[in-house]
Design an enzyme around this catalytic site. Sequence first.
Site, PDB file in Angstrom:
ATOM      1  N   ILE A   1       0.817  -1.224   0.000  1.00 57.93           N
ATOM      2  CA  ILE A   1       0.000   0.000   0.000  1.00 57.93           C
ATOM      3  C   ILE A   1       0.851   1.275   0.000  1.00 57.93           C
ATOM      4  O   ILE A   1       0.324   2.373  -0.145  1.00 57.93           O
ATOM      5  CB  ILE A   1      -1.018   0.020   1.164  1.00 57.93           C
ATOM      6  CG1 ILE A   1      -0.325  -0.018   2.531  1.00 57.93           C
ATOM      7  CG2 ILE A   1      -2.024  -1.109   1.023  1.00 57.93           C
ATOM      8  CD1 ILE A   1      -1.261   0.277   3.699  1.00 57.93           C
TER       9      ILE A   1
ATOM     10  N   TYR B   1       1.358   0.722  10.922  1.00 53.24           N
ATOM     11  CA  TYR B   1       2.562   0.501  11.727  1.00 53.24           C
ATOM     12  C   TYR B   1       2.134   0.730  13.168  1.00 53.24           C
ATOM     13  O   TYR B   1       1.811   1.847  13.556  1.00 53.24           O
ATOM     14  CB  TYR B   1       3.657   1.494  11.313  1.00 53.24           C
ATOM     15  CG  TYR B   1       5.000   1.246  11.979  1.00 53.24           C
ATOM     16  CD1 TYR B   1       6.052   0.695  11.265  1.00 53.24           C
ATOM     17  CD2 TYR B   1       5.213   1.558  13.326  1.00 53.24           C
ATOM     18  CE1 TYR B   1       7.286   0.458  11.870  1.00 53.24           C
ATOM     19  CE2 TYR B   1       6.430   1.317  13.937  1.00 53.24           C
ATOM     20  CZ  TYR B   1       7.471   0.769  13.202  1.00 53.24           C
ATOM     21  OH  TYR B   1       8.683   0.523  13.809  1.00 53.24           O
ATOM     22  N   THR B   2       2.110  -0.346  13.981  1.00 51.62           N
ATOM     23  CA  THR B   2       1.521  -0.237  15.321  1.00 51.62           C
ATOM     24  C   THR B   2       2.521  -0.457  16.459  1.00 51.62           C
ATOM     25  O   THR B   2       2.113  -0.475  17.626  1.00 51.62           O
ATOM     26  CB  THR B   2       0.365  -1.246  15.493  1.00 51.62           C
ATOM     27  OG1 THR B   2       0.870  -2.558  15.227  1.00 51.62           O
ATOM     28  CG2 THR B   2      -0.784  -0.951  14.544  1.00 51.62           C
TER      29      THR B   2
ATOM     30  N   TYR C   1       3.626   7.560  16.639  1.00 53.03           N
ATOM     31  CA  TYR C   1       2.509   6.712  16.212  1.00 53.03           C
ATOM     32  C   TYR C   1       1.222   7.535  16.124  1.00 53.03           C
ATOM     33  O   TYR C   1       0.530   7.533  15.098  1.00 53.03           O
ATOM     34  CB  TYR C   1       2.349   5.545  17.193  1.00 53.03           C
ATOM     35  CG  TYR C   1       1.095   4.733  16.976  1.00 53.03           C
ATOM     36  CD1 TYR C   1       0.916   3.986  15.811  1.00 53.03           C
ATOM     37  CD2 TYR C   1       0.091   4.703  17.943  1.00 53.03           C
ATOM     38  CE1 TYR C   1      -0.237   3.246  15.611  1.00 53.03           C
ATOM     39  CE2 TYR C   1      -1.066   3.957  17.749  1.00 53.03           C
ATOM     40  CZ  TYR C   1      -1.223   3.232  16.589  1.00 53.03           C
ATOM     41  OH  TYR C   1      -2.371   2.500  16.390  1.00 53.03           O
TER      42      TYR C   1
ATOM     43  N   LYS D   1      -0.832   8.582  12.660  1.00 50.46           N
ATOM     44  CA  LYS D   1      -2.205   8.096  12.477  1.00 50.46           C
ATOM     45  C   LYS D   1      -3.170   9.270  12.262  1.00 50.46           C
ATOM     46  O   LYS D   1      -4.083   9.183  11.436  1.00 50.46           O
ATOM     47  CB  LYS D   1      -2.658   7.256  13.678  1.00 50.46           C
ATOM     48  CG  LYS D   1      -1.981   5.899  13.780  1.00 50.46           C
ATOM     49  CD  LYS D   1      -2.293   4.961  12.627  1.00 50.46           C
ATOM     50  CE  LYS D   1      -3.687   4.392  12.708  1.00 50.46           C
ATOM     51  NZ  LYS D   1      -3.945   3.430  11.584  1.00 50.46           N
TER      52      LYS D   1
ATOM     53  N   TRP E   1      -6.789  -0.198  22.407  1.00 49.74           N
ATOM     54  CA  TRP E   1      -6.469  -1.409  23.193  1.00 49.74           C
ATOM     55  C   TRP E   1      -6.960  -2.681  22.495  1.00 49.74           C
ATOM     56  O   TRP E   1      -7.626  -3.530  23.086  1.00 49.74           O
ATOM     57  CB  TRP E   1      -7.096  -1.306  24.588  1.00 49.74           C
ATOM     58  CG  TRP E   1      -6.588  -0.207  25.466  1.00 49.74           C
ATOM     59  CD1 TRP E   1      -6.049   0.989  25.088  1.00 49.74           C
ATOM     60  CD2 TRP E   1      -6.608  -0.188  26.909  1.00 49.74           C
ATOM     61  NE1 TRP E   1      -5.727   1.748  26.196  1.00 49.74           N
ATOM     62  CE2 TRP E   1      -6.062   1.054  27.331  1.00 49.74           C
ATOM     63  CE3 TRP E   1      -7.042  -1.074  27.885  1.00 49.74           C
ATOM     64  CZ2 TRP E   1      -5.925   1.411  28.674  1.00 49.74           C
ATOM     65  CZ3 TRP E   1      -6.920  -0.713  29.218  1.00 49.74           C
ATOM     66  CH2 TRP E   1      -6.351   0.512  29.610  1.00 49.74           C
TER      67      TRP E   1
END
Length: 285
Positions: free
Chosen positions: A39, A63-64, A127, A131, A152
């Site tokens: 992507i 990307y977490t 992060y 986002k 969570w």
Amino acid sequence: MKKILVTGANGQLGNEMRLLAEEHKNFEYFFTDVAELDICDEQAVMDFVSTHQIDVIVNCAAYTAVDKAEDNVELCDKLNHVAPGYLAKAAQSRNGWLVQVSTDYVFDGTAHIPYKEEDIPCPNSVYGSTKLAGEQEALKQCPNTMVIRTAWLYSTFGNNFVKTMIRLGQEKETLGVIFDQIGTPTYARDLAQAIFVALEKGIVPGIYHFSNEGVCSWYDFTKAIHRLAGITTCHVSPLHTEDYPTKACRPHYSVLDKTKLKKTYGVEVPYWMDSLAECIEKLKQ
């Protein structure tokens, strides 16, 4: 028959989407992960969407790794910010729709009442910032975008807090877990169900919040995990955030207000403890 592309299909949410697709046979699906579709490659995204005549893209890719993101800014930005823009552009080229999954980390966690969609974001991590940029890029490139923020996340798939706490509970006699960060666990299957409700009823563009009902700390969450998993040999102690330093800042309070999603789509949101029990039962099988 609408054609739906689900990216990040090997992740927690992507896998739950894959399972639920069996119950929603009125759509045609394309499940991809990086091996099938990168992507971050704009032309590849455009070609795939055009060739397969995709109507809706559900972007579950991200990307977490929150702490690693602080050192891998470029890659994190590419996946969380730039790529959603490519997906949105491709969706727009077909007058299609995009569902962009986002996070509670767009807020700094200094509030004390649940965050609404119109509250001003203020991320304090790489992060969270990437986002948020991804949300904005998606909405800019494709007006028919539904951003759905969650928090969570856990499931029977991949690595997550629930599985880690079960493993540590079985290996260790004592465990310290943070008690002064408050939020709501989200069973990825429940989030996938909510996305399917939106797909079935017709996407109403805008930003939405989804997590399970109720609130807890990571400490409470761990205690519930151990109780439901039948772990009795590990003593869990509460820790302050400063006792457990991490590279990235975590929101101290990131409870999400789900009123808008419930009103718009008529979604029934399960209580976090009930969903956790369901997930742990599946993990035991």
